[in-house]
Design a protein around this motif. Structure first.
Motif, PDB file in Angstrom:
ATOM      1  N   ARG A   7      12.989   4.067  -6.341  1.00 32.68           N
ATOM      2  CA  ARG A   7      11.983   2.663  -5.524  1.00 32.68           C
ATOM      3  C   ARG A   7      12.454   2.694  -5.096  1.00 32.68           C
ATOM      4  O   ARG A   7      13.691   2.324  -3.892  1.00 32.68           O
ATOM      5  N   LYS A   8      11.309   2.914  -4.179  1.00 37.49           N
ATOM      6  CA  LYS A   8      11.184   2.504  -1.831  1.00 37.49           C
ATOM      7  C   LYS A   8      11.304   1.227  -1.361  1.00 37.49           C
ATOM      8  O   LYS A   8      11.970   0.760  -0.811  1.00 37.49           O
ATOM      9  N   PHE A   9      10.291   0.485  -2.674  1.00 34.81           N
ATOM     10  CA  PHE A   9       9.339  -0.631  -1.856  1.00 34.81           C
ATOM     11  C   PHE A   9      10.427  -1.733  -3.174  1.00 34.81           C
ATOM     12  O   PHE A   9       9.140  -2.463  -3.362  1.00 34.81           O
ATOM     13  N   GLU A  10      11.073  -1.612  -3.701  1.00 34.97           N
ATOM     14  CA  GLU A  10      12.161  -2.961  -3.927  1.00 34.97           C
ATOM     15  C   GLU A  10      12.001  -3.829  -3.303  1.00 34.97           C
ATOM     16  O   GLU A  10      12.812  -4.670  -2.516  1.00 34.97           O
ATOM     17  N   TRP A  11      11.883  -5.136  -4.224  1.00 36.49           N
ATOM     18  CA  TRP A  11      12.343  -6.654  -3.584  1.00 36.49           C
ATOM     19  C   TRP A  11      13.977  -6.696  -4.216  1.00 36.49           C
ATOM     20  O   TRP A  11      14.573  -5.759  -5.143  1.00 36.49           O
ATOM     21  N   GLN A  12      14.888  -7.810  -2.476  1.00 32.79           N
ATOM     22  CA  GLN A  12      15.485  -7.685  -2.884  1.00 32.79           C
ATOM     23  C   GLN A  12      16.606  -8.676  -2.956  1.00 32.79           C
ATOM     24  O   GLN A  12      15.887  -9.375  -2.530  1.00 32.79           O
ATOM     25  N   LEU A 112       1.754   0.607   3.337  1.00 36.48           N
ATOM     26  CA  LEU A 112       2.683   0.498   2.623  1.00 36.48           C
ATOM     27  C   LEU A 112       4.101   0.296   3.390  1.00 36.48           C
ATOM     28  O   LEU A 112       4.116  -1.091   2.958  1.00 36.48           O
ATOM     29  N   GLN A 113       4.788   1.075   3.841  1.00 33.11           N
ATOM     30  CA  GLN A 113       6.062   0.357   5.016  1.00 33.11           C
ATOM     31  C   GLN A 113       5.093  -0.952   5.778  1.00 33.11           C
ATOM     32  O   GLN A 113       5.928  -1.807   5.901  1.00 33.11           O
ATOM     33  N   PHE A 114       4.500  -0.953   6.169  1.00 31.78           N
ATOM     34  CA  PHE A 114       3.605  -2.177   6.567  1.00 31.78           C
ATOM     35  C   PHE A 114       3.559  -2.897   5.781  1.00 31.78           C
ATOM     36  O   PHE A 114       3.992  -4.365   5.901  1.00 31.78           O
ATOM     37  N   LEU A 115       3.021  -2.711   4.843  1.00 36.24           N
ATOM     38  CA  LEU A 115       2.743  -4.338   4.072  1.00 36.24           C
ATOM     39  C   LEU A 115       4.463  -4.778   3.767  1.00 36.24           C
ATOM     40  O   LEU A 115       4.584  -5.835   3.454  1.00 36.24           O
ATOM     41  N   THR A 116       5.328  -3.754   3.378  1.00 41.75           N
ATOM     42  CA  THR A 116       6.644  -4.635   2.933  1.00 41.75           C
ATOM     43  C   THR A 116       7.551  -4.844   3.589  1.00 41.75           C
ATOM     44  O   THR A 116       7.958  -5.797   3.669  1.00 41.75           O
ATOM     45  N   GLY A 117       7.188  -4.446   5.298  1.00 38.01           N
ATOM     46  CA  GLY A 117       7.711  -4.495   5.978  1.00 38.01           C
ATOM     47  C   GLY A 117       6.843  -6.052   6.389  1.00 38.01           C
ATOM     48  O   GLY A 117       7.767  -7.144   6.350  1.00 38.01           O
ATOM     49  N   TRP A 118       5.951  -6.186   6.375  1.00 40.50           N
ATOM     50  CA  TRP A 118       5.396  -7.534   6.317  1.00 40.50           C
ATOM     51  C   TRP A 118       5.824  -8.852   5.349  1.00 40.50           C
ATOM     52  O   TRP A 118       6.604  -9.797   5.593  1.00 40.50           O
ATOM     53  N   LEU A 119       6.121  -8.577   4.186  1.00 41.23           N
ATOM     54  CA  LEU A 119       6.108  -8.824   3.518  1.00 41.23           C
ATOM     55  C   LEU A 119       7.443  -9.698   3.334  1.00 41.23           C
ATOM     56  O   LEU A 119       8.237 -10.959   2.972  1.00 41.23           O
ATOM     57  N   ALA A 120       8.039  -8.512   3.574  1.00 42.10           N
ATOM     58  CA  ALA A 120       9.577  -9.297   3.263  1.00 42.10           C
ATOM     59  C   ALA A 120       9.892 -10.018   4.567  1.00 42.10           C
ATOM     60  O   ALA A 120      10.239 -11.254   4.376  1.00 42.10           O
ATOM     61  N   ARG A 121       9.851  -9.548   5.770  1.00 43.46           N
ATOM     62  CA  ARG A 121       9.342 -10.684   6.927  1.00 43.46           C
ATOM     63  C   ARG A 121       9.301 -12.111   6.826  1.00 43.46           C
ATOM     64  O   ARG A 121       9.486 -12.722   7.113  1.00 43.46           O
TER      65      ARG A 121
END
Ligand code: FE2
Ligand code: FE2
Length: 139
Positions: A7-12, A112-121
């Motif tokens: 699972r690459k884009f999991e919430w932490q 997808l990396q952009f989306l999760t990077g944005w969400l995490a930040r």
């Protein structure tokens, strides 16, 4: 033997802002991006990807509106900057969808990396600051 796809884009857990309803939404958003990733890797067709992508858009709109409503109700001073960030995500994901619709029926890992990077930040910075304010506001 095929490798099990991590699972690459999991919430932490360190993305938690400490308000359950908001953390729950964030977990859902990350898992929605992850589902898109898994669907891409599995070579799922356009219809399935489109369904997942529109689900992500719909849920993120609802989540942003919910946060914006809380900020209005509690006259949060950081509201304008926060809403501007939401607008940026809305624009970005809207472009992604439009591109997808135009016949370029793929979603890249970079997108997808952009989306999760944005969400995490955004979660660790803006949402956390907002949550601290909400915790001290009487609603
Ligand atoms: Fe937010
Ligand atoms: Fe959020």
């Amino acid at each position: 033997m095929p490798e099990i796809i991590a699972r690459k884009f999991e919430w932490q857990p360190d993305y938690a802002v400490g308000i359950e309803r908001i953390d729950q939404d964030h977990r859902w958003l990350f898992s929605a991006v992850d589902r898109l990733y898994q669907a891409m890797l599995a070579g799922q067709g356009k219809k399935q990807l489109e369904w997942l992508l529109s689900g992500l858009i719909e849920y993120s709109q609802r989540h942003f509106s919910f946060e914006e409503q809380l900020m209005r109700q509690t006259t949060y001073p950081g509201s304008a900057a926060h809403v501007r960030q939401h607008e940026e995500f809305r624009r970005h994901i809207g472009d992604l969808y439009a591109n997808f619709q135009r016949g370029n029926a793929t979603i890249t890992i970079e997108a997808l990396q952009f989306l999760t990077g944005w969400l995490a930040r955004h979660t660790c910075d803006c949402d956390r600051a907002m949550a601290e304010h909400l915790k001290t506001s009487s609603r």
